[in-house]
Structures are given as C-alpha cells and as structure tokens.
Design an enzyme around this catalytic site. Structure first.
Site, PDB file in Angstrom:
ATOM      1  N   LYS A  81      62.795  38.056  67.318  1.00  0.00           N
ATOM      2  CA  LYS A  81      61.411  38.206  66.869  1.00  0.00           C
ATOM      3  C   LYS A  81      61.000  37.100  65.898  1.00  0.00           C
ATOM      4  O   LYS A  81      61.762  36.718  65.013  1.00  0.00           O
ATOM      5  CB  LYS A  81      61.216  39.561  66.184  1.00  0.00           C
ATOM      6  N   GLY A 153      59.270  52.302  65.127  1.00  0.00           N
ATOM      7  CA  GLY A 153      60.042  52.920  64.056  1.00  0.00           C
ATOM      8  C   GLY A 153      59.690  54.355  63.753  1.00  0.00           C
ATOM      9  O   GLY A 153      60.138  54.898  62.742  1.00  0.00           O
TER      10      GLY A 153
END
Length: 294
Positions: A81, A153
């Site tokens: 990322k 998340g």
C-alpha cells in the site's frame, strides 16, 4: 513505455487473480500461512486495518524491509500500500519490485486534492471505490484493478455490500443509456465520458472489481461473490480471528465455491471466533476510512 506498462498487460495481470482471495499480512510467517491456504496474492503492510484504526495517528507505507521479507517468503504475487497521492511512496514500492501497488484509503492520505497518475508506472495499481464515479476516475488515472472500499478494519460487511450493489446498479444504468444521456451521466457522476463509453460497450467495468472492507467469515466472502465481485480482499478478518489458518483456508474455499451452500456450512463449522466487529453506524465521520479519496 515498457510493454509491461501498457493497460492491456497490467489489466491482464489483474485478471489472473479472478476468483481468488488476497490476504493482508504483516510478516513473512503470515505470508506463508496465506500462501499455504490458497491465497492468490498477499498485501504486505505494517499493521492490518483493525490495528491502524485502533492506533490512530498517521499510517504510512510499510517498512521496505517488511515488504522484502514477505517477497522472499512466498512465490505468489505481493502487493503493498501507498498513501493516496504519495507519488514517491509508489515509486519506492515499484523500485522494491512489488507486483501491485494499492493506492489505499486505509493509510492516511498524503494529498487531499490529487490521486497518483498511475499511467506513469510500469507496476499495476489497485484502488478502492464506492460508486461508478470513483471507479471511473480511478480507471482514467490508470488503475488496473478496483475493489470496494467497504469500511476497513471493522469486520462489518455492510459497506462493502452497499458499494458493490451501487457500482453494479450504476453499470446497468449506463449500459442502457443513449449517447446524449451518457454525456449527462458523466457530468452527474464526475466521470470521464470515455470511460463510461467503454463500460457501455463492454457491459461491465474494463477492469476487475474485487470486494474488500469488512469481510470476516466464509459466508461474507461467498456473499460478495454472489453480488458480482471478481474476488475478495481480506484485511483484518484472517489474522484477527481465533484460528487464522482455518479461517484462511475456509475463506479461500468459500470464495471459489460460493454457490455450494452445503460446503460453506461445512467450512463454517468449528472455526472459532471471528474477529470482533464494529458497528459502522457508531463511527464518527472522521473515523470512516471510506470517505478518503475523491
């Protein structure tokens, strides 16, 4: 430009991952677990989204040492990322030799006005989207692969479902439009009309669209495939579960056989507790990672 930098080649590389599961990993040991479970690729990062959310602060590109250790540990493709708009992080990842770069809303954006011009890179990019406008803008910038943003998340699938349904509904609408309607729709979506014309011609997105953001169980993965996802990203759901090895194998199998409900029932038995989830409705606006990017 090198041949590996063309849209055709980069999109083709992403097509090879269709029907598979891509797993977030933070070290070589986790990467080996993911590969053994049947993951088609791994995403190397310093912390899974649940830990990034819990820690707060600024989330950046992973330490290159971690990425290199993961690359040495597995034979499957390795993604990493970069922050939205952080051209140099992306160049560093390309120099390391990663197979894909994720310009990711999970990390803290570096630029609140511009995304990376992905056409300047040889390595393919994956980007998140919530609707066809975001998807089309990322494609115009050179993204070779898309994924729903969901709400990373959280272990809560509701936002990934919302985003997948919205993109697909908007595609169906575009496919049925005349040329003059298409131009107006491009204005409404903030989308390049050339991309919408390509979507209309193909009857689908010109790149693969995976599901991501909140997938925590085999049933979650199968649901996203049922809704039209080309594959699945699992972030915190594997290594925040009670038994990562079992969850990893079960999610891979459920993704591949998403219409075999007896098998999914069998895969779901005795897995132990899934990751503890978060009600997305309880998040403050500044806590919603999906809002990052434009």
């Amino acid at each position: 430009m090198a041949i590996t930098g063309t849209d055709r080649v980069k999109r083709g590389m992403a097509e090879m991952q269709k029907g598979g599961v891509i797993m977030d990993v933070v070290n070589a040991e986790q990467a080996k677990i993911a590969e053994a479970a049947g993951a088609v690729a791994v995403m190397a990062l310093e912390r899974v989204p649940a830990d990034i959310r819990a820690a707060g602060g600024v989330a950046r590109m992973a330490d290159p040492t971690v990425i290199e250790e993961v690359m040495k540990a597995v034979s499957i493709p390795v993604m990493a990322k970069a922050r939205i708009g952080h051209y140099v992080e992306a160049r560093v990842l390309e120099a390391l030799g990663v197979d894909y770069i994720d310009e990711s809303e999970v990390l803290t954006p570096a630029d609140e006005e511009f995304h990376i011009d992905k056409r300047q890179f040889t390595v393919p990019f994956v980007c998140g989207c919530r609707d066809l406008g975001e998807a089309s803008r990322r494609i115009a910038e050179g993204a070779s692969m898309l994924r729903t943003k969901g709400e990373p998340g959280t272990g809560n699938i509701v936002e990934a479902v919302r985003h997948m349904r919205k993109v697909n509904a908007q595609i169906r609408k575009v496919v049925s439009m005349s040329e003059d309607e298409l131009v107006t729709e491009a204005k409404n979506l903030g989308a390049p009309v050339e991309v919408l014309r390509e979507i209309k011609r193909l009857g689908r997105l010109p790149v693969v669209n995976f599901a991501a953001g909140g997938i925590a169980t085999p049933a979650d993965a199968a649901l996203m495939m049922h809704l039209g996802a080309d594959g699945v990203f699992v972030g915190s759901g594997i290594f925040k579960s009670e038994n990562p090895e079992k969850y990893a194998r079960a999610i891979v199998e459920a993704t591949a056989h998403y219409e075999d409900y007896e098998l999914i029932a069998h895969l779901s038995k005795g897995l132990g507790s899934a990751m503890r989830g978060i009600d997305v409705a309880s998040l403050l606006p500044e806590q919603r990672m999906q809002e990052r990017g434009w």
